[in-house]
Design a protein around this motif. Structure first.
Motif, PDB file in Angstrom:
ATOM      1  N   TYR A  76       0.788  -1.239   0.000  1.00  0.00           N
ATOM      2  CA  TYR A  76       0.000   0.000   0.000  1.00  0.00           C
ATOM      3  C   TYR A  76       0.819   1.287   0.000  1.00  0.00           C
ATOM      4  N   CYS A  77       2.134   1.219   0.204  1.00  0.00           N
ATOM      5  CA  CYS A  77       2.925   2.433   0.391  1.00  0.00           C
ATOM      6  C   CYS A  77       2.839   3.392  -0.795  1.00  0.00           C
ATOM      7  N   GLU A  78       2.893   2.888  -2.020  1.00  0.00           N
ATOM      8  CA  GLU A  78       2.821   3.771  -3.191  1.00  0.00           C
ATOM      9  C   GLU A  78       1.444   4.433  -3.291  1.00  0.00           C
ATOM     10  N   GLN A  79       0.399   3.686  -3.028  1.00  0.00           N
ATOM     11  CA  GLN A  79      -0.957   4.234  -3.048  1.00  0.00           C
ATOM     12  C   GLN A  79      -1.120   5.295  -1.955  1.00  0.00           C
ATOM     13  N   ASN A  80      -0.590   5.026  -0.775  1.00  0.00           N
ATOM     14  CA  ASN A  80      -0.675   5.990   0.325  1.00  0.00           C
ATOM     15  C   ASN A  80       0.046   7.283  -0.027  1.00  0.00           C
ATOM     16  N   LEU A  81       1.247   7.171  -0.557  1.00  0.00           N
ATOM     17  CA  LEU A  81       2.013   8.363  -0.912  1.00  0.00           C
ATOM     18  C   LEU A  81       1.364   9.119  -2.064  1.00  0.00           C
ATOM     19  N   SER A  82       0.834   8.412  -3.035  1.00  0.00           N
ATOM     20  CA  SER A  82       0.142   9.063  -4.152  1.00  0.00           C
ATOM     21  C   SER A  82      -1.041   9.882  -3.659  1.00  0.00           C
ATOM     22  N   SER A  83      -1.748   9.352  -2.704  1.00  0.00           N
ATOM     23  CA  SER A  83      -2.905  10.040  -2.156  1.00  0.00           C
ATOM     24  C   SER A  83      -2.521  11.410  -1.600  1.00  0.00           C
ATOM     25  N   LEU A 121       0.614  13.095  -2.242  1.00  0.00           N
ATOM     26  CA  LEU A 121       1.401  13.909  -3.171  1.00  0.00           C
ATOM     27  C   LEU A 121       0.606  14.435  -4.363  1.00  0.00           C
ATOM     28  N   ASN A 122      -0.538  13.854  -4.656  1.00  0.00           N
ATOM     29  CA  ASN A 122      -1.329  14.301  -5.801  1.00  0.00           C
ATOM     30  C   ASN A 122      -2.377  15.356  -5.452  1.00  0.00           C
ATOM     31  N   GLN A 123      -2.333  15.867  -4.263  1.00  0.00           N
ATOM     32  CA  GLN A 123      -3.275  16.922  -3.911  1.00  0.00           C
ATOM     33  C   GLN A 123      -2.784  18.276  -4.429  1.00  0.00           C
ATOM     34  N   ARG A 124      -3.654  19.228  -4.505  1.00  0.00           N
ATOM     35  CA  ARG A 124      -3.301  20.557  -5.008  1.00  0.00           C
ATOM     36  C   ARG A 124      -2.696  21.449  -3.940  1.00  0.00           C
ATOM     37  N   TYR A 125      -3.075  21.236  -2.703  1.00  0.00           N
ATOM     38  CA  TYR A 125      -2.551  22.042  -1.603  1.00  0.00           C
ATOM     39  C   TYR A 125      -1.058  21.775  -1.457  1.00  0.00           C
ATOM     40  N   GLU A 126      -0.253  22.815  -1.348  1.00  0.00           N
ATOM     41  CA  GLU A 126       1.200  22.647  -1.349  1.00  0.00           C
ATOM     42  C   GLU A 126       1.874  22.881   0.000  1.00  0.00           C
ATOM     43  N   ASN A 127       1.146  23.366   0.994  1.00  0.00           N
ATOM     44  CA  ASN A 127       1.764  23.725   2.259  1.00  0.00           C
ATOM     45  C   ASN A 127       1.623  22.582   3.272  1.00  0.00           C
ATOM     46  N   TYR A 128       2.381  21.528   3.075  1.00  0.00           N
ATOM     47  CA  TYR A 128       2.335  20.379   3.978  1.00  0.00           C
ATOM     48  C   TYR A 128       3.673  19.666   3.971  1.00  0.00           C
ATOM     49  N   HIS A 129       3.876  18.813   4.951  1.00  0.00           N
ATOM     50  CA  HIS A 129       5.059  17.956   4.991  1.00  0.00           C
ATOM     51  C   HIS A 129       4.658  16.629   5.625  1.00  0.00           C
ATOM     52  N   VAL A 130       5.125  15.538   5.058  1.00  0.00           N
ATOM     53  CA  VAL A 130       4.810  14.191   5.524  1.00  0.00           C
ATOM     54  C   VAL A 130       6.056  13.577   6.160  1.00  0.00           C
ATOM     55  N   LYS A 184      10.549   0.296  -2.160  1.00  0.00           N
ATOM     56  CA  LYS A 184       9.423   0.890  -2.878  1.00  0.00           C
ATOM     57  C   LYS A 184       9.234   2.359  -2.521  1.00  0.00           C
ATOM     58  N   VAL A 185       9.325   2.693  -1.231  1.00  0.00           N
ATOM     59  CA  VAL A 185       9.150   4.075  -0.805  1.00  0.00           C
ATOM     60  C   VAL A 185      10.274   4.951  -1.363  1.00  0.00           C
ATOM     61  N   GLN A 186      11.506   4.513  -1.234  1.00  0.00           N
ATOM     62  CA  GLN A 186      12.623   5.303  -1.735  1.00  0.00           C
ATOM     63  C   GLN A 186      12.517   5.524  -3.239  1.00  0.00           C
ATOM     64  N   ASN A 187      12.194   4.490  -3.976  1.00  0.00           N
ATOM     65  CA  ASN A 187      12.046   4.602  -5.423  1.00  0.00           C
ATOM     66  C   ASN A 187      10.897   5.542  -5.779  1.00  0.00           C
ATOM     67  N   TYR A 188       9.780   5.392  -5.103  1.00  0.00           N
ATOM     68  CA  TYR A 188       8.623   6.240  -5.375  1.00  0.00           C
ATOM     69  C   TYR A 188       8.946   7.707  -5.107  1.00  0.00           C
ATOM     70  N   HIS A 209       8.270  17.027  -0.206  1.00  0.00           N
ATOM     71  CA  HIS A 209       7.230  17.140   0.813  1.00  0.00           C
ATOM     72  C   HIS A 209       7.289  15.990   1.811  1.00  0.00           C
ATOM     73  N   VAL A 210       8.095  14.964   1.531  1.00  0.00           N
ATOM     74  CA  VAL A 210       8.127  13.777   2.381  1.00  0.00           C
ATOM     75  C   VAL A 210       9.526  13.582   2.957  1.00  0.00           C
TER      76      VAL A 210
END
Length: 72
Positions: free
Chosen positions: A6-13, A15-24, A38-42, A51-52
């Motif tokens: 699920y890590c790629e799906q979680n990160l996509s959720s 990183l694909n938002q329009r709001y830019e003022n966040y950090h994960v 997978k996380v490092q490659n993604y 942002h991450v």
């Protein structure tokens, strides 16, 4: 922990938002599957704005220790 499925799906959720003022803060609690790779490659391919922050524990600490680390 062991989130390779699920890590790629979680990160996509996030990183694909329009709001830019966040950090994960993504904490991998010493996974034994392919989560780390997978996380490092993604992130190399999909996080140009950095942002991450990815943290990989050298030993398993458990949920409470990871929550404490994230807060502090």
């Amino acid at each position: 922990y062991n989130n390779a499925s699920y890590c790629e799906q979680n990160l996509s959720s996030v990183l694909n938002q329009r709001y830019e003022n966040y950090h994960v803060l993504y904490i991998d609690d010493c996974s034994t599957d392919q989560t780390c790779a997978k996380v490092q490659n993604y992130l190399e391919q999909h996080d140009p704005a950095h942002h991450v922050t990815y943290v990989r524990n050298a030993e398993r600490r458990g949920a409470l220790a990871n929550h404490w680390y994230a807060v502090h």
